[in-house]
Design a protein around this motif. Structure first.
Motif, mmCIF file in Angstrom:
data_model
loop_
_atom_site.group_PDB
_atom_site.id
_atom_site.type_symbol
_atom_site.label_atom_id
_atom_site.label_comp_id
_atom_site.label_asym_id
_atom_site.label_seq_id
_atom_site.Cartn_x
_atom_site.Cartn_y
_atom_site.Cartn_z
ATOM 1 N N ASN A 156 0.609 -1.065 -0.104
ATOM 2 C CA ASN A 156 0.495 -0.069 0.087
ATOM 3 C C ASN A 156 1.459 1.543 0.133
ATOM 4 N N PHE A 157 1.620 1.191 0.939
ATOM 5 C CA PHE A 157 2.827 2.111 1.010
ATOM 6 C C PHE A 157 3.222 2.840 -0.750
ATOM 7 N N PHE A 158 4.186 1.517 -1.763
ATOM 8 C CA PHE A 158 4.183 1.914 -2.791
ATOM 9 C C PHE A 158 3.878 2.256 -3.782
ATOM 10 N N ALA A 159 1.997 2.163 -3.279
ATOM 11 C CA ALA A 159 1.324 2.578 -4.699
ATOM 12 C C ALA A 159 0.552 3.659 -4.191
ATOM 13 N N LEU A 160 1.243 4.555 -3.399
ATOM 14 C CA LEU A 160 1.023 5.994 -3.142
ATOM 15 C C LEU A 160 1.089 6.265 -4.084
ATOM 16 N N PRO A 161 0.747 7.907 -4.603
ATOM 17 C CA PRO A 161 1.439 8.763 -5.862
ATOM 18 C C PRO A 161 2.744 9.318 -4.861
ATOM 19 N N LEU A 162 3.280 9.375 -6.419
ATOM 20 C CA LEU A 162 4.926 9.770 -6.221
ATOM 21 C C LEU A 162 4.844 11.193 -4.872
ATOM 22 N N GLU A 163 3.780 12.276 -5.208
ATOM 23 C CA GLU A 163 4.854 13.455 -4.583
ATOM 24 C C GLU A 163 3.937 13.227 -3.248
ATOM 25 N N GLU A 164 2.544 12.080 -3.200
ATOM 26 C CA GLU A 164 2.989 11.585 -1.424
ATOM 27 C C GLU A 164 4.424 11.040 -0.738
ATOM 28 N N LYS A 165 4.617 9.881 -1.491
ATOM 29 C CA LYS A 165 6.382 9.723 -1.262
ATOM 30 C C LYS A 165 7.507 10.666 -0.334
ATOM 31 N N GLN A 166 7.050 11.504 -1.992
ATOM 32 C CA GLN A 166 7.978 12.412 -1.650
ATOM 33 C C GLN A 166 8.191 13.364 -0.332
ATOM 34 N N LYS A 167 7.134 13.530 -0.099
ATOM 35 C CA LYS A 167 7.238 14.190 1.104
ATOM 36 C C LYS A 167 7.855 13.649 2.155
ATOM 37 N N LEU A 168 7.659 12.028 2.249
ATOM 38 C CA LEU A 168 8.919 11.427 2.993
ATOM 39 C C LEU A 168 10.077 11.071 3.159
ATOM 40 N N SER A 169 11.245 12.500 2.173
ATOM 41 C CA SER A 169 12.699 11.872 1.635
ATOM 42 C C SER A 169 12.784 11.568 2.634
ATOM 43 N N ILE A 170 13.960 11.532 2.195
ATOM 44 C CA ILE A 170 15.078 10.699 3.429
ATOM 45 C C ILE A 170 15.493 12.194 2.929
ATOM 46 N N GLU A 171 16.130 12.807 2.038
ATOM 47 C CA GLU A 171 16.804 13.635 1.669
ATOM 48 C C GLU A 171 16.359 14.862 2.782
ATOM 49 N N ASN A 172 15.137 14.697 3.326
ATOM 50 C CA ASN A 172 14.507 15.483 4.544
ATOM 51 C C ASN A 172 14.789 15.250 5.925
#
Length: 330
Positions: free
Chosen positions: A71-87
């Motif tokens: 379910n996590f990897f099925a999220l839209p990319l923009e949703e996942k990018q909010k949790l970027s490791i760079e942050n």
């Protein structure tokens, strides 16, 4: 679409003797840890990869982790990018997009996406700090994943104790250097590959693991390959209800090359999405890593100078992550 795999990426099908399956129930319940330790030590000396069964982690929890991962990897990319490791800065937690990490950067781009987390802490330092979690988009994800991390930590402590016994050391020898260990729970998504497949882009490039111990759960798709002592790549297919365990670079140092950290890679040509769940267990950040006394003698002098776990691991991460390289050069 047809698949053409470069000959370098071929692997032999595995039989049971190639990667042994070890029942660790007597380690888990404490009835005969020495016998299990001997078996684990024998495998570490000859391959460094093994399957474990009867490990005590519930199938129900594993199913929940698998469901949340998909379910996590099925999220839209923009949703996942909010949790970027760079942050997360040096804490190194969060989402890693396709090609965002490359473990064999000289030769390979990793065709995978990941999410990393560990024990949640407020203070930020290399490998420690707050988790970035999809709490609004996936209710229950945080609680399930943190429960799984805690279970993996308990299992890792048992396995590391067995490795100590296999070396003629007290069960808690390494545990004394793991009072606040670096640990990372990762979930992974490998899309299938088609067409011409070469070393330049595969699921994950060949590498050894940077730390002490890895405990891997994988789905039924397959694609993991292991390089044996003869230099031959062999497959490590899924076995239901098992974990794959492999030792990392720290163990190679501690054992003065008696146990070798084994190269492995992933190539997903199944036509299906592949998911896996590796847990990485290390030492305390400042723990000193050097050959143990039982692995050093007049005939086998120490091959390694002492270093600290955290410095070693962070240096390897800098090699893999572009955003850390930018920070280092700034």
């Amino acid at each position: 679409m047809s698949i053409e795999i470069h000959s370098y990426l071929n692997a032999e099908d595995t039989d049971v003797e190639s990667i042994p399956v070890i029942d660790i129930s007597r380690l888990i319940n404490g009835t005969d840890p020495e016998a299990v330790a001997k078996k684990i030590g024998d495998v570490c000396e000859h391959l460094g990869f093994l399957y474990i069964v009867n490990h005590g982690v519930s199938a129900e929890l594993m199913t929940k982790v698998q469901d949340y991962t998909e379910n996590f990897f099925a999220l839209p990319l923009e949703e996942k990018q909010k949790l970027s490791i760079e942050n997360s800065g040096e804490t190194l937690r969060g989402y890693i997009p396709m090609f965002g990490e490359n473990v064999d950067p000289e030769f390979t781009q990793d065709f995978k996406e990941c999410f990393d987390y560990a024990a949640h802490e407020e203070h930020v330092s290399p490998f420690f700090g707050p988790n970035l979690m999809p709490e609004s988009s996936l209710p229950g994800f945080k609680e399930t994943m943190e429960t799984y991390h805690a279970e993996m930590l308990k299992l890792a402590n048992k396995l590391i104790g067995a490795i100590a016994l296999s070396l003629g050391l007290p069960f808690d020898y390494f545990y004394k250097m793991q009072q606040k260990p670096i640990s990372i729970q990762r979930i992974l998504h490998y899309p299938p590959q088609t067409g011409a497949i070469s070393r330049e882009k595969i699921g994950i490039g060949e590498h050894t693991d940077y730390g002490f111990l890895t405990i891997l759960s994988q789905d039924s798709v397959g694609g993991l390959q292991v390089k044996n002592r003869e230099g031959q790549w062999i497959s490590a297919p899924p076995i239901e209800g098992s974990f794959i365990v492999n030792i990392g670079d720290l163990v190679q140092t501690y054992t003065n090359d008696r146990y070798i950290s084994t190269y492995h890679r992933v190539i997903n040509t199944s036509g299906k999405e592949r998911y896996s769940y590796p847990f990485f267990m290390d030492m305390d950040f400042d723990a000193v890593v050097e050959p143990v006394a039982t692995c050093v003698s007049g005939e086998t002098p120490a091959k390694y100078s002492a270093y600290t776990c955290g410095e070693h691991k962070f240096r390897r991460f800098v090699d893999s992550y572009e955003h850390l390289q930018v920070e280092k050069s700034a």
